[in-house]
Design a protein around this motif. Structure first.
Motif, PDB file in Angstrom:
ATOM      1  N   ASP A  73     -14.873 -49.423 -37.205  1.00  0.00           N
ATOM      2  CA  ASP A  73     -16.469 -49.423 -37.097  1.00  0.00           C
ATOM      3  C   ASP A  73     -16.754 -47.971 -36.873  1.00  0.00           C
ATOM      4  N   TYR A  74     -16.024 -47.103 -36.307  1.00  0.00           N
ATOM      5  CA  TYR A  74     -16.128 -45.737 -36.134  1.00  0.00           C
ATOM      6  C   TYR A  74     -15.767 -44.771 -37.202  1.00  0.00           C
ATOM      7  N   GLY A  75     -15.037 -45.623 -38.151  1.00  0.00           N
ATOM      8  CA  GLY A  75     -14.464 -44.446 -39.302  1.00  0.00           C
ATOM      9  C   GLY A  75     -13.192 -43.914 -39.156  1.00  0.00           C
ATOM     10  N   PHE A  76     -12.221 -44.452 -38.169  1.00  0.00           N
ATOM     11  CA  PHE A  76     -11.290 -43.806 -37.847  1.00  0.00           C
ATOM     12  C   PHE A  76      -9.844 -44.573 -38.292  1.00  0.00           C
ATOM     13  N   ALA A  77      -9.929 -46.110 -38.199  1.00  0.00           N
ATOM     14  CA  ALA A  77      -8.882 -46.945 -38.978  1.00  0.00           C
ATOM     15  C   ALA A  77      -9.263 -47.345 -40.491  1.00  0.00           C
ATOM     16  N   ASP A  78      -8.586 -47.765 -41.116  1.00  0.00           N
ATOM     17  CA  ASP A  78      -8.655 -48.225 -42.504  1.00  0.00           C
ATOM     18  C   ASP A  78      -8.894 -49.616 -42.699  1.00  0.00           C
ATOM     19  N   THR A  79      -8.358 -50.531 -42.081  1.00  0.00           N
ATOM     20  CA  THR A  79      -8.183 -51.757 -41.914  1.00  0.00           C
ATOM     21  C   THR A  79      -8.564 -52.477 -40.566  1.00  0.00           C
ATOM     22  N   LYS A  80      -9.006 -53.851 -40.619  1.00  0.00           N
ATOM     23  CA  LYS A  80      -9.112 -54.473 -39.408  1.00  0.00           C
ATOM     24  C   LYS A  80      -7.933 -54.698 -38.638  1.00  0.00           C
ATOM     25  N   GLU A  81      -6.751 -54.900 -39.400  1.00  0.00           N
ATOM     26  CA  GLU A  81      -5.530 -55.104 -38.618  1.00  0.00           C
ATOM     27  C   GLU A  81      -5.346 -53.848 -37.913  1.00  0.00           C
ATOM     28  N   GLU A  82      -5.549 -52.445 -38.633  1.00  0.00           N
ATOM     29  CA  GLU A  82      -5.095 -51.286 -37.998  1.00  0.00           C
ATOM     30  C   GLU A  82      -6.033 -51.037 -36.657  1.00  0.00           C
ATOM     31  N   ALA A  83      -7.323 -51.503 -36.927  1.00  0.00           N
ATOM     32  CA  ALA A  83      -8.064 -51.343 -35.694  1.00  0.00           C
ATOM     33  C   ALA A  83      -7.734 -52.156 -34.532  1.00  0.00           C
ATOM     34  N   HIS A  84      -7.341 -53.490 -34.922  1.00  0.00           N
ATOM     35  CA  HIS A  84      -7.031 -54.412 -33.869  1.00  0.00           C
ATOM     36  C   HIS A  84      -5.931 -53.886 -33.192  1.00  0.00           C
ATOM     37  N   SER A  85      -4.766 -53.060 -33.769  1.00  0.00           N
ATOM     38  CA  SER A  85      -3.624 -52.862 -33.036  1.00  0.00           C
ATOM     39  C   SER A  85      -3.953 -51.441 -32.321  1.00  0.00           C
ATOM     40  N   LYS A  86      -4.770 -50.530 -32.954  1.00  0.00           N
ATOM     41  CA  LYS A  86      -4.814 -49.234 -32.673  1.00  0.00           C
ATOM     42  C   LYS A  86      -6.324 -49.211 -32.458  1.00  0.00           C
ATOM     43  N   PRO A  87      -6.663 -49.146 -30.989  1.00  0.00           N
ATOM     44  CA  PRO A  87      -8.168 -49.193 -30.603  1.00  0.00           C
ATOM     45  C   PRO A  87      -8.602 -47.878 -29.942  1.00  0.00           C
ATOM     46  N   PHE A  88      -7.712 -46.780 -30.019  1.00  0.00           N
ATOM     47  CA  PHE A  88      -7.813 -45.582 -29.269  1.00  0.00           C
ATOM     48  C   PHE A  88      -7.894 -44.584 -30.360  1.00  0.00           C
ATOM     49  N   VAL A  89      -8.802 -43.581 -30.024  1.00  0.00           N
ATOM     50  CA  VAL A  89      -8.882 -42.322 -30.860  1.00  0.00           C
ATOM     51  C   VAL A  89      -7.860 -41.046 -30.160  1.00  0.00           C
ATOM     52  N   ALA A  90      -6.852 -40.741 -30.781  1.00  0.00           N
ATOM     53  CA  ALA A  90      -5.990 -39.862 -30.066  1.00  0.00           C
ATOM     54  C   ALA A  90      -5.967 -38.480 -30.760  1.00  0.00           C
ATOM     55  N   SER A  91      -5.814 -37.490 -29.887  1.00  0.00           N
ATOM     56  CA  SER A  91      -5.723 -35.969 -30.517  1.00  0.00           C
ATOM     57  C   SER A  91      -4.284 -35.790 -31.107  1.00  0.00           C
ATOM     58  N   MET A  92      -4.233 -35.246 -32.227  1.00  0.00           N
ATOM     59  CA  MET A  92      -2.995 -35.010 -33.169  1.00  0.00           C
ATOM     60  C   MET A  92      -2.538 -33.694 -32.633  1.00  0.00           C
ATOM     61  N   GLY A  93      -3.069 -32.890 -31.607  1.00  0.00           N
ATOM     62  CA  GLY A  93      -2.900 -31.768 -31.121  1.00  0.00           C
ATOM     63  C   GLY A  93      -2.903 -30.603 -31.991  1.00  0.00           C
ATOM     64  N   MET A  94      -3.945 -30.823 -32.812  1.00  0.00           N
ATOM     65  CA  MET A  94      -4.372 -29.931 -34.009  1.00  0.00           C
ATOM     66  C   MET A  94      -5.792 -29.424 -33.760  1.00  0.00           C
ATOM     67  N   TYR A  95      -6.175 -28.182 -33.622  1.00  0.00           N
ATOM     68  CA  TYR A  95      -7.792 -27.929 -33.318  1.00  0.00           C
ATOM     69  C   TYR A  95      -8.000 -26.798 -34.214  1.00  0.00           C
ATOM     70  N   VAL A  96      -9.452 -26.768 -34.676  1.00  0.00           N
ATOM     71  CA  VAL A  96      -9.979 -25.698 -35.195  1.00  0.00           C
ATOM     72  C   VAL A  96     -11.038 -25.132 -34.305  1.00  0.00           C
ATOM     73  N   PHE A  97     -11.029 -24.082 -34.012  1.00  0.00           N
ATOM     74  CA  PHE A  97     -11.879 -23.164 -33.203  1.00  0.00           C
ATOM     75  C   PHE A  97     -12.802 -22.028 -33.996  1.00  0.00           C
ATOM     76  N   LYS A  98     -13.875 -21.971 -33.658  1.00  0.00           N
ATOM     77  CA  LYS A  98     -14.752 -20.894 -34.188  1.00  0.00           C
ATOM     78  C   LYS A  98     -13.911 -19.500 -33.398  1.00  0.00           C
ATOM     79  N   LYS A  99     -13.624 -18.639 -34.230  1.00  0.00           N
ATOM     80  CA  LYS A  99     -12.769 -17.566 -33.640  1.00  0.00           C
ATOM     81  C   LYS A  99     -13.592 -16.908 -32.309  1.00  0.00           C
ATOM     82  N   ASP A 100     -14.889 -16.618 -32.338  1.00  0.00           N
ATOM     83  CA  ASP A 100     -15.364 -15.979 -31.377  1.00  0.00           C
ATOM     84  C   ASP A 100     -15.547 -17.076 -30.070  1.00  0.00           C
ATOM     85  N   VAL A 101     -15.560 -18.387 -30.299  1.00  0.00           N
ATOM     86  CA  VAL A 101     -15.596 -19.096 -29.212  1.00  0.00           C
ATOM     87  C   VAL A 101     -14.140 -19.440 -28.449  1.00  0.00           C
ATOM     88  N   LEU A 102     -13.123 -19.111 -29.477  1.00  0.00           N
ATOM     89  CA  LEU A 102     -11.631 -19.227 -28.776  1.00  0.00           C
ATOM     90  C   LEU A 102     -11.543 -18.022 -27.994  1.00  0.00           C
TER      91      LEU A 102
END
Length: 430
Positions: A274-303
């Motif tokens: 429903d939130y747009g992270f999973a592709d199927t109902k089955e995936e959403a049922h088995s994976k209900p958490f939004v996890a970080s991939m350890g991959m980030y984009v920062f504005k340079k000045d903010v960083l």
């Protein structure tokens, strides 16, 4: 210099007389073989290039899409001591660990960067870095000091941990992800090289996935975000070992918790479909958490502001910075759809290799539009002496003797398998 498409995936030709080769994917074996390999059919899976998204700005501070390589600098983290991958990391860094019989883990983010038009790349190294440094210098020299893909001057540069004034003992080493980037912010502040740099892409060097970072950068800009976190849906077992996000329906980050305990984790589950992270109902049922991939984009000045002023002693991005910044910065979650695997442990590394042996489409090893770059070693072809192979990946220069049977395995380059060996669901190194 410009990369020229080559349907065979064998080499890249560069202007000015220089030349660098693109390594062909390892041989994929799906049938019984006696003395020769079957031909591999081209991959029909769509490459990330063909899936680039057209995003509409959703914030008053949205910025134009990414167009030139000098607008983005990538910093790939070389990882820690890699104790969870020992003995594979006994004499090499985590990103230098081989996978799929032919490649190194560092080839994933580097190949993704090159295909995405991001060619200003730093690799931060520290532990057991000799083999990693050697691989980078042999494999990606064609990027350095030349013009690539029409995006401007490109480079892959190694930034090693080193002693500095006042820091000559234990504190000379990187203490964590944020500390490693902080020590090299002076590179990003170099106006002669990064005058037009607006965003910094921070990547891990020990993951398996394919991503067009153009989509990620443009999402970050369209949202008007200060920080964008690439995310994937996760089940409870994996969520306990990852950074978990609480988000709203616009993917704004409301909370960020690094490796939350089970009691807290139970309050962070959502319908990821429903939130747009999973592709199927089955995936959403088995994976209900939004996890970080350890991959980030920062504005340079903010960083720069975060690492120099707001959190000058912070060690890790996830634990020491992002966990405290929701509500103060505009942080958004980028939903990654597709294969992603963190191979930071022997269990996960083994499982990922076995999965690729039986289904190489997970990583698109044979995608001609999005080939993986690696060291172009001069090796003889693999030779199979009346052996039987099934559902296996075989690197270059391999010899498999008569009467041997190899099933659902990964055989590294230059491996020798003697007569009448039976190998099933195994990874054999070089």
């Amino acid at each position: 210099m410009a990369l020229q498409g080559n349907p065979t995936g064998l080499r890249v030709r560069c202007s000015g007389g220089s030349r660098a080769r693109v390594v062909r994917a390892p041989v994929r074996v799906n049938a019984t073989v006696t003395g020769r390999r079957p031909k591999q059919a081209p991959s029909t899976e769509g490459s990330p290039t063909s899936q680039r998204q057209q995003l509409q700005p959703s914030h008053v501070w949205a910025r134009p899409p990414f167009k030139r390589s000098e607008e983005v600098a990538a910093m790939i983290l070389g990882g820690g001591p890699g104790t969870d991958l020992w003995p594979l990391t006994n004499s090499r860094a985590e990103p230098a660990v081989p996978f799929a019989g032919l490649f190194r883990l560092i080839d994933i983010p580097l190949s993704n960067c090159i295909h995405s038009g991001i060619t200003n790349i730093y690799v931060l190294t520290q532990y057991n870095s000799t083999s990693l440094n050697r691989h980078l210098s042999r494999s990606y020299q064609f990027l350095n000091n030349v013009t690539m893909s029409g995006h401007g001057a490109g480079f892959v540069e190694i930034l090693a941990a080193s002693q500095r004034p006042g820091k000559t003992n234990y504190d000379a080493w990187y203490q964590g992800t944020a500390d490693a980037v902080r020590r090299h912010l002076n590179m990003l502040e170099d106006q002669s090289r990064h005058e037009n740099c607006e965003d910094v892409l921070v990547l891990a060097g020990d993951q398996l996935y394919r991503m067009d970072y153009t989509n990620l950068i443009n999402y970050h800009r369209a949202k008007g975000a200060d920080v964008t976190i690439a995310t994937t849906p996760a089940d409870e077992d994996h969520a306990e070992h990852l950074g978990i996000l609480a988000v709203d329906r616009s993917c704004n980050v409301l909370e960020f918790h690094e490796k939350p305990p089970k009691a807290q984790l139970a309050t962070m589950s959502i319908d990821t479909l429903d939130y747009g992270f999973a592709d199927t109902k089955e995936e959403a049922h088995s994976k209900p958490f939004v996890a970080s991939m350890g991959m980030y984009v920062f504005k340079k000045d903010v960083l720069v502001d975060l690492l120099y002023k707001k959190f000058p002693e912070a060690v890790d991005f996830s634990r020491d910075i992002l966990s405290f910044m929701h509500g103060e910065l505009k942080m958004v979650a980028y939903p990654h759809h597709g294969y992603w695997e963190d191979v930071g442990s022997l269990k996960d590394y083994y499982a990922a290799n076995m999965a690729l042996a039986t289904d190489s489409s997970r990583l698109g090893l044979f995608d001609r539009e999005w080939p993986l770059y690696s060291e172009a070693r001069v090796l003889p072809p693999s030779k199979i002496f009346g052996a039987t192979l099934d559902d296996s990946l075989v690197g270059d220069g391999v010899r498999i003797s008569e009467g041997s049977i190899v099933k659902r395995s990964v055989i590294g380059s230059c491996a020798y398998i003697d007569k009448k060996c039976f190998i099933k669901v195994r990874t054999v190194g070089s």
